[in-house]
Design a protein around this motif. Structure first.
Motif, PDB file in Angstrom:
ATOM      1  N   LEU A   2       0.838  -1.194   0.000  1.00  0.00           N
ATOM      2  CA  LEU A   2       0.000   0.000   0.000  1.00  0.00           C
ATOM      3  C   LEU A   2       0.870   1.240   0.000  1.00  0.00           C
ATOM      4  CD1 LEU A   2      -2.873  -0.846   2.522  1.00  0.00           C
ATOM      5  CD2 LEU A   2      -2.894  -1.006   0.034  1.00  0.00           C
ATOM      6  N   THR A   3       0.564   2.162  -0.894  1.00  0.00           N
ATOM      7  CA  THR A   3       1.275   3.428  -0.964  1.00  0.00           C
ATOM      8  C   THR A   3       0.266   4.570  -0.962  1.00  0.00           C
ATOM      9  OG1 THR A   3       1.306   3.329  -3.386  1.00  0.00           O
ATOM     10  CG2 THR A   3       3.205   2.420  -2.233  1.00  0.00           C
ATOM     11  N   GLY A   4       0.730   5.751  -0.516  1.00  0.00           N
ATOM     12  CA  GLY A   4      -0.142   6.927  -0.490  1.00  0.00           C
ATOM     13  C   GLY A   4      -1.359   6.750   0.382  1.00  0.00           C
ATOM     14  N   VAL A   5      -1.197   6.090   1.528  1.00  0.00           N
ATOM     15  CA  VAL A   5      -2.327   5.791   2.396  1.00  0.00           C
ATOM     16  C   VAL A   5      -2.745   7.049   3.161  1.00  0.00           C
ATOM     17  CG1 VAL A   5      -3.202   4.317   4.222  1.00  0.00           C
ATOM     18  CG2 VAL A   5      -1.480   3.449   2.629  1.00  0.00           C
ATOM     19  N   GLU A   6      -4.056   7.323   3.191  1.00  0.00           N
ATOM     20  CA  GLU A   6      -4.589   8.472   3.926  1.00  0.00           C
ATOM     21  C   GLU A   6      -5.935   8.082   4.506  1.00  0.00           C
ATOM     22  OE1 GLU A   6      -5.970  11.915   1.746  1.00  0.00           O
ATOM     23  OE2 GLU A   6      -4.836  13.203   3.112  1.00  0.00           O
ATOM     24  N   ALA A   7      -6.089   8.225   5.855  1.00  0.00           N
ATOM     25  CA  ALA A   7      -7.342   7.934   6.539  1.00  0.00           C
ATOM     26  C   ALA A   7      -7.832   9.199   7.213  1.00  0.00           C
ATOM     27  CB  ALA A   7      -7.141   6.821   7.551  1.00  0.00           C
ATOM     28  N   VAL A   8      -9.043   9.617   6.870  1.00  0.00           N
ATOM     29  CA  VAL A   8      -9.596  10.866   7.379  1.00  0.00           C
ATOM     30  C   VAL A   8     -10.947  10.584   8.015  1.00  0.00           C
ATOM     31  CG1 VAL A   8     -10.350  13.198   6.814  1.00  0.00           C
ATOM     32  CG2 VAL A   8      -8.401  12.190   5.602  1.00  0.00           C
TER      33      VAL A   8
END
Length: 613
Positions: free
Chosen positions: A483-489
Motif C-alpha cells: 500500500l502506498t499513499g495511504v490516507e485515513a480521514v
C-alpha cells in the motif's frame, strides 16, 4: 348511404375476403403437410404400391453406448402388379452437410404383392440427445422401375437408464485375476430381475452368473469375479446384463473390455561398460511376477558378434514375487553392431514348460551404449511455496518395439501430490511421453520423488522404480501487493481510507481485497480485483466509526499463483479540518431562497401581461 359509410363497408368487405383467402391458404398448406409426413411411399413411374408402414426402436430411450435395434417393415400392396426386389436398407442422419451412416444391410430378395419384409438394424450412439434419422429403402420392381423410400425416425438418447462398465487390468496367464463389472441406475425408477453373465475368449470364470432382485434409482453396484486366462495376448471379456424395467419390459445391455494377458515372468538385460576386445559384464535378471513358484529355471545367453563364457545357467526354483540375477562375461570383438540374445525356460506349477526370450542390441561404434529400456526423468516447474505446480515425469521408450499398458506412479513422502497415477495405452518405439502430476510444498527446496513405471513388453509385465531429488524452486520476484499513499480521514461519524495497491512483483496477482475492522470501526471491505505485474490500482474505502479513533487496522489479501497472501497494517487517522465560515454572522436573510422567490414572482407577472394583451 353516406360516402363514409359506403367506404367503410367496402373496406370491411375487402378485409373479410383477405381473411378468407388467408385461411384457405393455411388450410391447403396444412393438408399438403399432412400428406408429406404420412407413410412413406415409392417414388417411381411404375407405382408398385410399396410403403414403409412401420419402424420400431428398441429400447425406446437408449443410453449412450447402448445397442439399439431399429426394425423396418417394407410392404407391397396386394393391388400391386409387380413384385419388388429390396436391394438396400440403411440409416442415416437427417439433414446437414455431414452425411453419417449408422447402419446398412443389402440383398434381401423379392417381396411379392401382399407380402412384407421386416429388417432389424443395430446402431449405437456415443452422446446423449435427440437423434433425427432417416431410414432409406432402395429396390427395383419387376418392370425395372426404381423404388426409393424413406421414413423419418427420432431417437432420444438419455443419460438415464441402466449403465454398465467392465473393468479389467493386466493379467498373468494361469493366475487368478480380478474382474469387476460396475452397474449403475441413472433412471428415476428402479430396475428388477437383474441377471449378469461374464464370459470371454480363453477365459475361465468362477460363478460367471450373478443375480440381483432390484436396483434402486440412483444406486450402483459392483460385481466382482475371479477369472483365469489360459492364453497370453489381448483377451476380450464380455458382460451381458438382462433386466426388467418398471413397465415390465425385458431389456439387454452389453459391454466388453480388453485385458492384456502376459506370462508374468520378466527377463531384463543390462550391458555395462561395453568395450571392443575387453571383458564386458552382462547382467540378466529373471523376475517372477506370478502368484506361484517357478521350477527348473534355465537361462541361455548367446548372440551375434559376441562371445559368451559359460552361456548356460541353472536354478532349481524361483519363488512367487522373487527375482534373481545371473552375470555373464562377454567379449565384443569389433565395433560392428552386436546382439545379445537371452532365452529363459521354466516350468509352471502345473508342469507346463514355457519359454521367454529377450534381445539387446549393442552398437560399439556409438560408444558401446546398448539400446536402452524405457528411461524416466523428472522435472518440476517453479511456483511460490504452497502453490500447486506440475511435476512432470517423462518416459522415453528406447526399445525397438512399442510398449503397452503403461502405468506411471509418482509420489513423495514430503511433497503433497494431488494425483499419483497416470496411464497410457501404448508408447511407440523411440517415442516419449510426459505425465503431469499436480503437487505442492510448503517451502522451496529439494524433495524426494519416487517414480514407478509399469509396462508390458512382448506380453511380459515389467516394472522400473527410481527415486529422484527434485528441485521445487520459486520465482525470483513473485507478485506482491504493498500500500502506498495511504490516507485515513475521519469526518464526524464517517471514515474514508484512500490508498494505492501497488504490485511490486514480476507476476500478476488476483482477487485483491482491502478491508477494515476494529473496536470503534465498522467492518467494511473494497474489492480491488486483479493487478498486473508492476502495475497499481487506487481505491477509497468508506465506513463508519464510533467516536474518535487514532488508528484503523487495514487488512490486504490477494492471490498469487493460486496461493492466498495477506498482511495487516495500522493506518493513522486524521481529523477533518472544520469548514470555514461563509459570512460575518448577523440575522441576514439567506441569499438563495430570496433569488428563488424573485424568479417565481417575475415569471408570474410576465404570464399575466401576456394573457392581458
Amino acid at each position: 348511404m353516406s360516402r363514409w359509410t359506403a367506404g367503410a363497408l367496402q373496406r370491411g368487405r375487402s378485409r373479410i375476403l383477405l381473411v378468407a383467402a388467408f385461411s384457405l391458404s393455411v388450410l391447403l398448406a396444412a393438408l399438403a403437410g399432412s400428406v408429406a409426413v404420412g407413410a412413406a411411399t415409392a417414388q417411381s413411374d411404375g407405382d408398385p404400391h410399396v410403403s414403409i408402414p412401420n419402424v420400431t426402436v428398441t429400447p425406446e430411450q437408449p443410453t449412450p453406448g447402448q445397442r439399439t435395434e431399429i426394425r423396418t417393415t417394407v410392404r407391397v400392396a396386394e393391388s400391386s402388379p409387380d413384385s419388388v426386389e429390396v436391394n438396400d436398407i440403411y440409416i442415416r442422419r437427417a439433414g446437414g452437410d455431414d452425411i453419417r451412416e449408422y447402419a446398412r444391410a443389402e440383398d434381401f430378395g423379392t417381396v411379392t404383392p401382399g407380402g412384407s419384409l421386416t429388417v432389424p438394424l443395430s446402431v449405437s450412439f456415443s452422446e446423449p440427445g435427440v437423434k433425427d434419422l432417416r431410414v432409406y429403402v432402395r429396390g427395383e420392381s419387376d418392370d425395372g422401375d426404381r423404388v426409393r423410400l424413406q421414413y423419418p425416425v427420432t431417437v432420444s438418447v438419455s443419460e438415464g437408464g441402466l449403465r454398465m462398465n467392465v473393468v479389467g487390468s493386466g493379467a498373468t496367464v494361469g493366475d487368478e485375476a480380478p474382474l469387476a463389472v460396475n452397474v449403475s441406475n441413472g433412471d428415476r425408477s428402479e430396475f428388477r430381475d437383474l441377471e449378469l453373465t461374464v464370459d470371454g475368449t480363453a477365459l475361465e470364470v468362477d460363478d460367471p452368473r450373478r443375480l440381483d432382485a432390484t436396483l434402486a434409482p440412483g444406486a450402483d453396484r459392483t460385481f466382482t469375479y475371479a477369472a483365469t486366462f489360459t492364453e497370453v495376448g489381448d483377451r476380450t471379456v464380455d458382460a451381458t446384463l438382462r433386466y426388467t424395467t418398471s413397465t415390465g419390459e425385458t431389456r439387454t445391455l452389453r459391454d466388453s473390455a480388453t485385458v492384456d494377458v502376459g506370462t508374468g515372468v520378466g527377463l531384463d538385460v543390462a550391458v555395462r561398460n561395453a568395450s571392443v576386445g575387453g571383458e564386458t559384464p552382462v547382467a540378466v535378471t529373471v523376475a517372477n511376477g506370478r502368484q506361484a513358484s517357478l521350477g527348473d529355471i534355465e537361462v541361455v545367453a548367446n548372440g551375434s558378434n559376441v562371445r559368451v563364457e559359460s552361456p548356460r545357467r541353472f536354478a532349481a526354483d524361483l519363488g512367487a514375487g522373487a527375482e534373481r540375477t545371473f552375470t555373464y562375461d562377454t567379449t565384443f570383438p569389433d565395433q560392428a553392431r552386436s546382439t545379445v540374445s537371452l532365452t529363459l525356460r521354466y516350468t509352471t506349477p502345473g508342469g507346463e514348460r514355457r519359454t521367454v526370450r529377450e534381445t539387446t542390441t549393442v552398437d560399439l561404434g556409438r560408444g558401446g551404449a546398448p539400446v536402452e529400456r524405457p528411461q524416466v526423468e523428472v522435472t518440476v516447474a517453479d511456483a511460490v511455496p504452497g502453490a500447486t505446480r506440475p511435476v512432470n515425469v517423462t518416459v522415453a521408450n528406447g526399445l525397438e518395439n512399442e510398449i503397452r499398458q503403461v502405468r506411471v506412479v509418482a509420489d513423495s513422502p514430503e511433497a503433497e501430490f494431488e494425483v499419483t497415477e497416470r496411464v497410457r495405452s501404448t508408447l511407440e518405439a523411440g517415442g516419449s511421453a510426459t505425465f503431469s502430476y499436480p503437487a505442492s510444498v510448503a517451502e522451496r527446496g529439494s524433495y524426494p520423488v519416487n517414480v514407478t513405471l509399469v509396462y508390458t513388453d512382448d506380453g511380459i509385465r515389467r516394472r522400473i522404480t527410481r527415486q529422484f531429488e527434485a528441485s521445487f524452486g520459486a520465482p525470483a520476484n513473485p507478485g506482491e501487493i504493498t500500500l502506498t499513499g495511504v490516507e485515513a480521514v475521519e469526518t464526524g461519524a464517517g471514515l474514508e481510507i484512500s490508498a494505492t495497491a501497488s504490485n511490486v512483483g514480476s507476476s500478476d496477482v488476483e482477487a485483491v481485497v482491502v478491508s477494515v475492522d476494529g473496536e470503534q470501526v465498522t467492518a467494511a471491505d473494497y474489492f480491488v480485483g486483479g493487478v498486473d505485474a508492476s502495475d497499481f490500482a487506487s481505491f477509497t474505502l468508506s465506513t463508519a466509526v464510533d467516536g474518535n479513533v487514532s488508528t484503523a487496522p487495514v487488512r490486504v489479501s490477494y492471490v498469487v499463483d493460486g496461493v492466498e497472501r495477506s498482511f495487516t497494517t495500522d493506518v493513522p487517522v486524521q481529523q477533518a479540518a472544520p469548514e470555514p465560515s461563509r459570512g460575518g454572522g448577523g440575522g441576514g436573510l439567506p441569499l438563495v431562497p430570496i433569488v428563488v422567490v424573485l424568479v417565481v414572482v417575475g415569471a408570474a407577472v410576465a404570464v399575466y401581461r401576456w394573457r392581458r394583451g
